[in-house]
Write a protein that holds these residues in place. Structure first.
Motif, PDB file in Angstrom:
ATOM      1  N   ASN A 280       0.816  -1.218   0.000  1.00 12.91           N
ATOM      2  CA  ASN A 280       0.000   0.000   0.000  1.00 12.91           C
ATOM      3  C   ASN A 280       0.849   1.268   0.000  1.00 12.91           C
ATOM      4  OD1 ASN A 280      -2.443  -1.358  -0.055  1.00 12.91           O
ATOM      5  ND2 ASN A 280      -2.609  -1.456   2.176  1.00 12.91           N
ATOM      6  N   ARG A 281       1.980   1.216   0.679  1.00  9.46           N
ATOM      7  CA  ARG A 281       2.806   2.427   0.762  1.00  9.46           C
ATOM      8  C   ARG A 281       3.419   2.810  -0.589  1.00  9.46           C
ATOM      9  NH1 ARG A 281       6.237  -1.427   3.282  1.00  9.46           N
ATOM     10  NH2 ARG A 281       8.313  -1.609   2.327  1.00  9.46           N
TER      11      ARG A 281
ATOM     12  N   ALA B  98       1.575   2.679  -3.454  1.00  9.59           N
ATOM     13  CA  ALA B  98       0.444   2.855  -4.377  1.00  9.59           C
ATOM     14  C   ALA B  98       0.690   3.981  -5.383  1.00  9.59           C
ATOM     15  CB  ALA B  98      -0.835   3.120  -3.593  1.00  9.59           C
ATOM     16  N   ARG B  99       1.372   5.033  -4.965  1.00 10.15           N
ATOM     17  CA  ARG B  99       1.595   6.167  -5.859  1.00 10.15           C
ATOM     18  C   ARG B  99       2.496   5.825  -7.043  1.00 10.15           C
ATOM     19  NH1 ARG B  99       0.383  11.354  -4.092  1.00 10.15           N
ATOM     20  NH2 ARG B  99      -0.649  11.436  -2.070  1.00 10.15           N
ATOM     21  N   ARG B 100       3.205   4.702  -6.956  1.00 11.95           N
ATOM     22  CA  ARG B 100       4.088   4.292  -8.045  1.00 11.95           C
ATOM     23  C   ARG B 100       3.334   3.522  -9.128  1.00 11.95           C
ATOM     24  NH1 ARG B 100       9.553   2.155  -4.894  1.00 11.95           N
ATOM     25  NH2 ARG B 100       9.819   3.978  -3.541  1.00 11.95           N
ATOM     26  N   ARG B 101       2.137   3.077  -8.836  1.00 17.66           N
ATOM     27  CA  ARG B 101       1.366   2.319  -9.823  1.00 17.66           C
ATOM     28  C   ARG B 101       0.978   3.239 -10.974  1.00 17.66           C
ATOM     29  NH1 ARG B 101      -2.360   0.050  -4.912  1.00 17.66           N
ATOM     30  NH2 ARG B 101      -0.730  -1.246  -3.942  1.00 17.66           N
ATOM     31  N   LEU B 102       1.109   2.736 -12.193  1.00 19.03           N
ATOM     32  CA  LEU B 102       0.869   3.577 -13.364  1.00 19.03           C
ATOM     33  C   LEU B 102      -0.598   3.916 -13.586  1.00 19.03           C
ATOM     34  CD1 LEU B 102       3.422   2.251 -16.005  1.00 19.03           C
ATOM     35  CD2 LEU B 102       3.674   4.080 -14.311  1.00 19.03           C
ATOM     36  N   THR B 103      -1.478   3.358 -12.743  1.00 21.77           N
ATOM     37  CA  THR B 103      -2.889   3.738 -12.799  1.00 21.77           C
ATOM     38  C   THR B 103      -3.305   4.536 -11.561  1.00 21.77           C
ATOM     39  OG1 THR B 103      -3.432   1.549 -11.911  1.00 21.77           O
ATOM     40  CG2 THR B 103      -3.593   1.835 -14.294  1.00 21.77           C
ATOM     41  N   HIS B 104      -2.360   4.992 -10.795  1.00 22.94           N
ATOM     42  CA  HIS B 104      -2.676   5.894  -9.683  1.00 22.94           C
ATOM     43  C   HIS B 104      -3.215   7.205 -10.251  1.00 22.94           C
ATOM     44  CE1 HIS B 104      -1.909   8.738  -6.354  1.00 22.94           C
ATOM     45  NE2 HIS B 104      -2.053   7.679  -5.570  1.00 22.94           N
TER      46      HIS B 104
END
Length: 235
Positions: free
Chosen positions: A131-132, A134-140
């Protein structure tokens, strides 16, 4: 992610200026001019070894394609696959409707101008399961807002993954951004490999293992949304 590249990889990439773009920021707003036509531009963000974008460029000569990745070794492998897909071209040969760009997707707005591209492909992106991260996911949502800026009025995002958790996260992200989704699939190849679609290297491996592939299309641009709603109205 660590990749062991061949010796002389930088020199190899530099010998392919018509195919490999090592400083894509200088082409921001000028991609159509570089291709030399007004055809739609589609970009795969995180192209991996390049099978997907190479095959698309062969199948659709009236579309311009840009494969983006940050690793030199993947750009090298992608260039090899592209030349093979187009008839085993020599190293220095260009491909009219394909470019491979070395770039960090985190700063994608520095590579493309507002409304410069028509479609984004996100294929088997790193799910960043913690979860920490999450901002790295390309769909954030932070990435989605950048995509909305660089996509034009016919803009779409086509998304595929083998990660159920990333797919669930992504559907929620799309919805939170007010984006309409279509053709949602929880097992894309359940009835056999979809020959009407191009597969990535990972996808073929997962298919052989019987793993489900999750996919959806996201309608972003106003014109694309209008066309989608018109189709729904005829059903």
């Amino acid at each position: 992610m660590r990749l062991r590249g061949r010796k002389g990889i930088q020199e190899s990439l530099e010998r392919q200026p018509d195919l490999v773009v090592l400083d894509p920021k200088v082409r921001k707003g000028e991609w159509a001019a570089n291709f030399g036509n007004g055809n739609p531009i589609h970009a795969e963000l995180g192209m991996g070894k390049g099978r997907f974008i190479s095959e698309l460029s062969v199948r659709n000569p009236d579309v311009n394609y840009i494969g983006v990745d940050m690793f030199d070794e993947l750009i090298r492998r992608g260039a090899e696959k592209a030349r093979l897909a187009h008839g085993d071209l020599p190293e220095g040969a260009g491909i009219p409707n394909l470019r491979l760009a070395r770039f960090n997707i985190e700063y994608i707005e520095e590579m493309f101008a507002t409304g410069e591209i028509e479609r984004i492909y996100l294929n088997f992106s790193d799910p960043w399961p913690k979860n920490r991260h999450a901002r790295r996911r390309l769909t954030h949502m932070n990435f989605l807002r950048k995509y909305k800026e660089i996509l034009n009025s016919r803009g779409e995002i086509h998304f595929k993954t083998d990660s159920r958790s990333l797919f669930e996260f992504s559907l929620n992200s799309f919805a939170d951004e007010g984006l309409r989704m279509r053709d949602i699939s929880l097992h894309l190849h359940q009835d056999g490999l979809r020959e009407d679609m191009v597969q990535t290297e990972y996808e073929l491996k997962f298919y052989e293992q019987g793993m489900p592939i999750y996919r959806c299309e996201v309608v972003v641009g106003e014109e694309a949304l209008r066309d989608h709603l018109a189709v729904l109205g005829k059903r």
